[in-house]
Design a protein around this motif. Structure first.
Motif, short mmCIF file in Angstrom:
data_model
loop_
_atom_site.label_atom_id
_atom_site.label_comp_id
_atom_site.label_asym_id
_atom_site.label_seq_id
_atom_site.Cartn_x
_atom_site.Cartn_y
_atom_site.Cartn_z
N GLU A 45 0.83 -1.21 0.00
CA GLU A 45 0.00 0.00 0.00
C GLU A 45 0.87 1.26 0.00
O GLU A 45 0.60 2.22 -0.73
CB GLU A 45 -0.92 0.01 1.23
N LEU A 49 1.40 4.25 -2.95
CA LEU A 49 1.22 5.68 -2.67
C LEU A 49 2.45 6.47 -3.07
O LEU A 49 2.35 7.59 -3.59
CB LEU A 49 0.94 5.89 -1.18
N SER A 52 2.52 6.90 -6.89
CA SER A 52 1.52 7.83 -7.40
C SER A 52 1.80 9.26 -6.97
O SER A 52 1.47 10.21 -7.67
CB SER A 52 0.11 7.42 -6.95
N SER A 63 -7.10 12.98 -6.35
CA SER A 63 -7.04 11.53 -6.54
C SER A 63 -6.02 10.89 -5.60
O SER A 63 -6.26 9.82 -5.03
CB SER A 63 -6.69 11.20 -8.00
N TRP A 64 -4.88 11.57 -5.44
CA TRP A 64 -3.84 11.00 -4.57
C TRP A 64 -4.30 10.97 -3.12
O TRP A 64 -4.10 9.98 -2.41
CB TRP A 64 -2.54 11.80 -4.68
N GLN A 67 -6.76 8.26 -2.66
CA GLN A 67 -6.06 6.97 -2.63
C GLN A 67 -5.38 6.75 -1.28
O GLN A 67 -5.39 5.63 -0.75
CB GLN A 67 -5.02 6.92 -3.76
N LYS A 70 -7.98 5.81 1.27
CA LYS A 70 -8.39 4.42 1.04
C LYS A 70 -7.33 3.46 1.57
O LYS A 70 -7.66 2.42 2.17
CB LYS A 70 -8.62 4.18 -0.45
#
Length: 324
Positions: A45, A49, A52, A63-64, A67, A70
């Motif tokens: 995970e 990250l 991205s 969006s980052w 993410q 999440k």
């Protein structure tokens, strides 16, 4: 058999790559520690990250951050699964669990504060949406309209100050980042808390209304024996570096709205409306308001989902404590 000088030089060059006393060196090799399932999953995970974040731009910061939220929720789910498969705990584990539960409460408070900040930003965007509507297509503004615009811009300035005050008083999250230490209860407790506190610190900065703001002091686990702790440190360092050249730690559209709001306040204050600048400001305001409206609701839902997952971990640990 005789070798040519060129063959000898080749053999000599090859010999440099052959370790001396191979058997002795091999016997000294220390086997790598066995990685837990939690370590592998959390590291995956974090690495995603990190990749991205290095590829993100102003337009993709939403969006980052989504993410990252999440990933924090996923970390709680991984923790729950790890706790279920951990086996019976000992009396000595009680102190570790108690420490985590204390930090868990602070993190829940931080999530609640984030929802308040998100609501503040939502109200800010709504006020500026009203301003852009009143200014759009108006060659000459009626005094009553000017008064409404001035009132809306003044309310925005109040909200900006409120947002900055909240950013300066992030006491709950700061205490987590300073006090939380690496635990030995299946690294899942320290790992999930480390990722979650990091992500919430980034989101706090993103909602701060400040044009330049560094990350809060982030937790550095004392143990570097896990892959996730190394990946976490790399992610934190990467985000800090990104923050020097872009708005990865702040929502680009929010910063744009703050600039436009200030420009309009100055024009209204001095009664000097530059028609060209006014059109530019209104178009930028409409664009940024639209982007913010698209992103605020998913952010709010993601924070609420993270809150629920933190509650689930808390309830599971309280159940475990009752059985020790």
């Amino acid at each position: 058999m005789k070798y040519s000088s060129s063959s000898s030089s080749i053999l000599r060059s090859l010999s440099f790559g052959i370790p001396m006393r191979l058997s002795a060196a091999s016997s000294a090799v220390v086997p790598l520690p066995i990685r837990s399932s939690f370590d592998r999953q959390l590291t995956a995970e974090l690495d995603a990250l990190q990749l991205s974040s290095s590829a993100s731009s102003n337009e993709s910061h939403y969006s980052w951050i989504l993410q990252a939220l999440k990933a924090s929720t996923t970390a709680q789910q991984i923790t729950l699964a790890s706790l279920a498969n951990h086996g019976p705990l000992q009396d000595s584990d009680r102190k570790i669990i108690d420490q985590y539960l204390d930090s868990n409460i602070r993190m829940l408070d931080a999530c609640n504060e984030l929802t308040v900040r998100i609501e503040l930003v939502h109200n800010y965007v709504e006020s500026l949406r009203v301003v852009s509507h009143l200014l759009e297509g108006s060659a000459e503004l009626h005094p009553a309209t000017l008064a409404r615009i001035g009132g809306a811009l003044d309310s925005c300035r109040v909200m900006e100050r409120r947002g900055k005050e909240m950013a300066n008083s992030s006491s709950g999250l700061k205490k987590i980042l300073r006090q939380m230490q690496d635990s030995r209860l299946g690294e899942m407790l320290s790992g999930s808390m480390a990722l979650t506190s990091t992500v919430c610190a980034i989101l706090e900065n993103a909602l701060s209304f400040k044009s330049k703001r560094g990350l809060l002091p982030l937790m550095q686990p004392r143990s570097q024996k896990t892959s996730w702790s190394c990946s976490l440190q790399q992610l934190q360092n990467g985000v800090k570096e990104q923050g020097k050249t872009s708005s990865i730690i702040g929502l680009f559209e929010l910063q744009q709205l703050v600039k436009v709001s200030k420009s309009l306040r100055d024009q209204m204050k001095h009664r000097k409306q530059n028609d060209h600048q006014l059109r530019v400001d209104v178009e930028e305001m409409k664009r940024s308001c639209g982007k913010m409206e698209e992103g605020i609701k998913p952010l709010e839902e993601s924070v609420k989902e993270l809150y629920r997952s933190l509650i689930s971990v808390r309830m599971a640990l309280l159940g475990i404590l009752s059985q020790i």
